[in-house]
Design an enzyme around this catalytic site. Structure first.
Site, short mmCIF file in Angstrom:
data_model
loop_
_atom_site.label_atom_id
_atom_site.label_comp_id
_atom_site.label_asym_id
_atom_site.label_seq_id
_atom_site.Cartn_x
_atom_site.Cartn_y
_atom_site.Cartn_z
N ARG A 50 0.82 -1.24 0.00
CA ARG A 50 0.00 0.00 0.00
C ARG A 50 0.84 1.28 0.00
O ARG A 50 0.33 2.36 -0.12
CB ARG A 50 -0.96 -0.02 1.19
CG ARG A 50 -0.29 0.06 2.52
CD ARG A 50 -1.24 -0.37 3.60
NE ARG A 50 -0.48 -1.08 4.60
CZ ARG A 50 -0.25 -0.61 5.81
NH1 ARG A 50 -0.75 0.53 6.21
NH2 ARG A 50 0.49 -1.30 6.66
N ASP A 92 -4.07 -0.49 -2.60
CA ASP A 92 -4.73 -0.66 -1.31
C ASP A 92 -5.57 -1.92 -1.46
O ASP A 92 -6.55 -1.95 -2.21
CB ASP A 92 -5.59 0.57 -1.01
CG ASP A 92 -6.35 0.40 0.30
OD1 ASP A 92 -6.45 -0.75 0.79
OD2 ASP A 92 -6.85 1.42 0.82
N LYS A 147 1.03 -20.30 6.85
CA LYS A 147 0.52 -20.13 8.19
C LYS A 147 0.73 -18.71 8.70
O LYS A 147 1.66 -18.06 8.24
CB LYS A 147 1.18 -21.13 9.13
CG LYS A 147 2.69 -20.91 9.29
CD LYS A 147 3.27 -21.83 10.32
CE LYS A 147 3.15 -21.28 11.69
NZ LYS A 147 4.27 -20.43 12.13
N HIS A 177 7.05 -24.28 5.56
CA HIS A 177 8.41 -24.18 5.02
C HIS A 177 9.29 -25.36 5.44
O HIS A 177 10.32 -25.62 4.83
CB HIS A 177 9.06 -22.83 5.36
CG HIS A 177 9.54 -22.68 6.76
ND1 HIS A 177 8.73 -22.29 7.78
CD2 HIS A 177 10.76 -22.86 7.31
CE1 HIS A 177 9.42 -22.22 8.90
NE2 HIS A 177 10.66 -22.56 8.64
N LYS A 181 12.62 -28.21 3.46
CA LYS A 181 13.95 -28.46 4.00
C LYS A 181 14.49 -29.79 3.46
O LYS A 181 13.77 -30.78 3.40
CB LYS A 181 13.91 -28.50 5.54
CG LYS A 181 13.63 -27.13 6.16
CD LYS A 181 13.77 -27.18 7.67
CE LYS A 181 13.21 -25.94 8.33
NZ LYS A 181 14.11 -24.81 8.37
N GLU A 215 14.48 -24.14 19.59
CA GLU A 215 15.00 -22.89 19.03
C GLU A 215 15.68 -22.11 20.13
O GLU A 215 15.21 -22.11 21.27
CB GLU A 215 13.85 -22.04 18.49
CG GLU A 215 13.07 -22.69 17.39
CD GLU A 215 11.99 -21.73 16.90
OE1 GLU A 215 12.29 -20.86 16.09
OE2 GLU A 215 10.85 -21.85 17.38
N ASP A 234 1.81 -22.36 16.90
CA ASP A 234 2.86 -21.81 16.04
C ASP A 234 3.75 -22.91 15.44
O ASP A 234 4.22 -22.79 14.32
CB ASP A 234 3.74 -20.84 16.86
CG ASP A 234 4.74 -20.09 16.02
OD1 ASP A 234 4.35 -19.59 14.94
OD2 ASP A 234 5.92 -19.98 16.41
N HIS A 239 4.58 -27.56 11.70
CA HIS A 239 5.89 -28.16 11.44
C HIS A 239 6.06 -29.55 12.10
O HIS A 239 6.49 -30.50 11.45
CB HIS A 239 7.01 -27.24 11.91
CG HIS A 239 6.90 -25.84 11.40
ND1 HIS A 239 6.47 -25.54 10.14
CD2 HIS A 239 7.16 -24.64 11.99
CE1 HIS A 239 6.48 -24.22 9.96
NE2 HIS A 239 6.88 -23.66 11.07
N LYS A 344 19.84 -24.08 18.82
CA LYS A 344 18.90 -24.46 17.75
C LYS A 344 19.16 -25.91 17.36
O LYS A 344 20.30 -26.29 17.07
CB LYS A 344 19.09 -23.55 16.54
CG LYS A 344 18.06 -23.82 15.44
CD LYS A 344 18.04 -22.69 14.44
CE LYS A 344 17.08 -22.98 13.29
NZ LYS A 344 15.68 -22.91 13.68
C1 BG6 Z 1 7.91 -20.36 12.04
C2 BG6 Z 1 7.42 -19.94 13.40
O1 BG6 Z 1 6.89 -20.99 11.33
O2 BG6 Z 1 9.00 -21.25 12.16
C3 BG6 Z 1 8.54 -19.31 14.19
O3 BG6 Z 1 6.35 -19.02 13.28
C4 BG6 Z 1 9.74 -20.22 14.22
O4 BG6 Z 1 8.12 -19.01 15.51
C5 BG6 Z 1 10.12 -20.69 12.81
O5 BG6 Z 1 10.81 -19.50 14.81
C6 BG6 Z 1 11.21 -21.76 12.86
O6 BG6 Z 1 11.64 -22.02 11.55
P1 BG6 Z 1 13.11 -22.58 11.27
O7 BG6 Z 1 13.15 -22.82 9.82
O8 BG6 Z 1 14.06 -21.52 11.75
O9 BG6 Z 1 13.25 -23.83 12.09
#
Ligand code: BG6
Length: 489
Positions: A50, A92, A147, A177, A181, A215, A234, A239, A344
Site C-alpha cells: 500500500r 490498497d 501459516k 516451510h 527443508k 529454538e 505456532d 511443522h 537451535k
Molecule cells: C515459524 C514460526 O513458522 O518457524 C517461528 O512461526 C519459528 O516461531 C520458525 O521460529 C522456525 O523455523 P526454522 O526454519 O528456523 O526452524
C-alpha cells in the site's frame, strides 16, 4: 516428485511485498533461485503493497533486504538479472478497483499468474474479491499462502472457504516451510529407498520416536502475534505434525501429490485425541524465564518488549502422541518444541527395541538399543548408534557403543537448499503441489490441536516455568520418565 526443469514463465505477484516475510524470506529465496539459474527467463516478480513507491524504489528496497538477510555477498551480475524482473504496484488491498493496475504488468497469455499472499489472513478475502472483480484470473492462476491459516479449525475453515470462492483446491498452494527443508524431504528417500529401514519401520522393531524442534531465539519482537498464538499453534499444528506424518505414513503408491497427501491425512486421522481426561499426563506446557544463552543474559517471556506480564501463553510444549493404526500400535511419538532452548536443534530420534536376550552379559549387562538420529538442522546428517566389538584378544568380548555417522556437508558437495523457501517457491512456480499441504490436512491437524487447546483451557493451569537456555520444564523429563524413557540429550 516431478523434476521438470522448465516450466511456463510466471508473473509472481507478492501481496505484502514490503512486509517482513517478503523481505526476510521471499526476496532472498528468489535471489538464490536466480543465482542457481532456476528462474525462467521471462518470469516477472511484481511487488504489491500500500505504500507509494515506483519500480526503482522497490528495487532499492529489495537490494537492502538482500544486504540485510542474505548472509552472503551479493553477486552483481545475478542481482542485475533479478532487478530486471522486478516491478511494483501501489494497491490498497481493500479497494477492489485498484486491482485493475495488475493488467499493466502481467500477461495472462504468456505467463502464469502466481499470487503469493504474504499478508495477514484478514486481507485474504479482500485480495480474492479484488482479483475476482478485476477478472484477471484464468484457470492457470495459482495462489500461495502460509501459516497462520487460522488459529483453530473454525477460523481455518473460514479462510479456506473464502479462498475457495476464487481459487479451486488445485490452484491453492499452502506452504509449510519445513517441507522445503532438504532433510525433511530426505525422510522419503530414507524410508522408501532403503530396505533396511523400510522393513524395520514399525512397532515390531521401533520402541518409540522423539521429535525435537528446539529454538534458541525468543519472541524476537513478535509479541503481538506470538502471545495470541503460543507454541502449540505456532509450531506443533504445522511443522511438528508435518514431520510426524513423514515418519509415520504408509508408503505412497508414487510421489504424486495426491498419493502423498492421502497417506499423510491417514496418519493425522489416526492420532489419538488428547482431551481433558488425559491432557495432564500427555502434555506439558512451559514458559521461559530469564536465563543465559551462549553466555549472554536474556529476559524471560514476561519481560520481553511489549509483554503482558500476566500472560499464560506457552513458549514450550511436550506431548506424547499415539497413532492408532497397525503400524504404530504401542509406539509413542514424543514431540517437544520450545523457544529459548539451549541451542537451535531439530532432530528426530528413532529408538529401536532392546534385544530380547543378551549373550554379552558378562561384559555388557544392559545392551543399549540401536538409535537412528536424524539431524534436520543445523549440521544436517544422520547417525546410527550401534554396538561394536572393541578390538583386542581378551577372553571376553568387550562391546562399545559407536556411531555410523553421515554428515550431509561432508558427503554432498552439491548446492544446498537453505531455509526451505527456495524449494517451495520453485515448486509453486512449477505448479507442482506435492510439497504443499492440502486443506484436509490442515483441518485434521487443527482438529487434533484444538482438542489439546480446549483441554488446557479447561484445566486452566499456568505454563510451567523453565530457565532460558535449558531444555524445558522438569515436567517434560517426567513425561518420558513415567514411561521408563528419557529425551535424547
Ligand atoms: C515459524 C514460526 O513458522 O518457524 C517461528 O512461526 C519459528 O516461531 C520458525 O521460529 C522456525 O523455523 P526454522 O526454519 O528456523 O526452524
Amino acid at each position: 516428485m516431478k523434476t521438470t526443469k522448465t516450466y511456463k514463465p510466471c508473473d509472481l505477484v507478492i501481496y505484502g511485498a514490503l512486509g517482513d516475510l517478503s523481505k526476510r524470506k521471499l526476496l532472498i529465496s528468489l535471489y538464490r533461485l536466480e543465482k542457481a539459474g532456476l528462474l525462467e527467463a521471462d518470469t516477472r516478480i511484481i511487488g504489491v503493497d500500500r505504500h507509494a513507491h515506483d519500480n526503482a524504489g522497490f528495487i532499492e528496497i529489495a537490494h537492502k533486504s538482500l544486504q540485510a538477510f542474505l548472509n552472503d555477498d551479493i553477486d552483481t551480475e545475478v542481482w542485475q538479472r533479478m532487478a530486471a524482473r522486478l516491478a511494483y504496484l501501489k494497491i490498497d488491498l481493500t479497494q477492489p478497483e485498484q486491482y485493475q493496475q495488475l493488467y499493466t504488468v502481467t500477461d495472462a497469455k504468456t505467463r502464469v499468474m502466481v499470487n503469493y499472499f504474504a499478508v495477514t489472513p484478514f486481507l485474504f478475502k479482500n485480495i480474492c474479491q479484488g482479483l475476482d472483480q478485476s477478472g484477471i484470473l484464468n484457470g492457470d492462476a495459482r495462489m500461495v499462502m502460509e501459516k497462520p491459516i487460522g488459529h483453530d479449525l473454525k477460523s481455518s475453515q473460514e479462510i479456506n472457504d473464502e479462498v475457495a470462492k476464487t481459487f479451486t483446491e488445485d490452484q491453492v498452494f499452502r506452504i509449510d516451510h519445513y517441507l522445503g527443508k532438504e532433510t525433511v524431504l530426505n525422510l522419503l528417500a530414507l524410508r522408501f529407498a532403503n530396505s533396511i529401514f523400510t522393513t524395520n519401520w514399525n512397532h515390531n522393531t521401533i520402541d518409540h520416536v522423539q521429535i525435537t524442534v528446539g529454538e534458541d531465539i525468543g519472541i524476537e519482537g513478535r509479541w503481538e502475534y506470538f502471545d495470541k498464538t503460543g507454541q502449540l499453534r505456532d509450531m506443533v499444528q504445522n511443522h511438528l505434525l508435518q514431520i510426524l506424518t513423514f515418519i509415520a505414513m504408509e508408503p505412497p503408491v508414487n510421489l504424486e501429490a495426491e498419493s502423498i497427501h492421502n497417506e499423510k491425512i491417514k496418519v493425522l486421522k489416526a492420532l489419538r485425541p488428547i482431551t481433558f481426561n488425559n491432557v495432564a499426563e500427555k502434555t506439558v506446557r512451559g514458559q521461559y524465564t530469564a536465563g543465559y544463552l551462549k553466555g549472554q543474559a536474556v529476559p524471560g517471556y514476561l519481560e520481553e518488549d511489549g509483554a503482558d506480564t500476566q500472560s499464560t501463553t506457552e513458549s514450550f510444549v511436550a506431548i506424547r502422541a499415539d497413532i492408532d493404526n497397525w503400524r504404530w500400535a504401542g509406539v509413542p511419538f514424543y514431540l517437544r518444541t520450545g523457544k529459548r532452548m539451549g541451542y537451535k536443534r531439530t532432530e528426530i530420534v528413532i529408538n529401536f527395541k532392546q534385544l530380547p536376550h543378551n549373550i554379552f552379559s558378562d561384559s555388557f549387562p544392559d545392551l543399549p538399543p540401536n538409535k537412528l538420529i536424524i539431524h534436520l538442522q543445523p549440521n544436517e546428517g544422520m547417525e546410527v548408534e550401534i554396538l561394536n566389538k572393541v578390538p583386542g584378544i581378551d577372553e571376553h568380548i568387550k562391546l562399545q557403543q559407536t556411531k555410523l555417522d553421515l554428515s550431509f556437508f561432508e558427503t554432498f558437495t552439491q548446492n544446498r537448499i537453505f531455509g526451505g523457501y527456495e524449494k517451495l517457491m520453485l515448486e509453486a512456480l512449477r505448479g507442482n503441489p506435492t510439497l504443499f499441504i492440502s486443506r484436509a490436512e490442515i483441518e485434521q491437524a487443527w482438529t487434533w490441536v484444538d482438542s489439546i487447546q480446549d483441554a488446557w483451557r479447561h484445566t486452566n493451569e499456568k505454563p510451567k516455568p523453565y530457565p532460558s537456555g535449558s531444555w524445558g520444564p522438569v515436567a517434560s523429563v517426567a513425561l518420558l520418565a513415567r514411561d521408563g524413557r528419557a529425551w535424547e540429550e
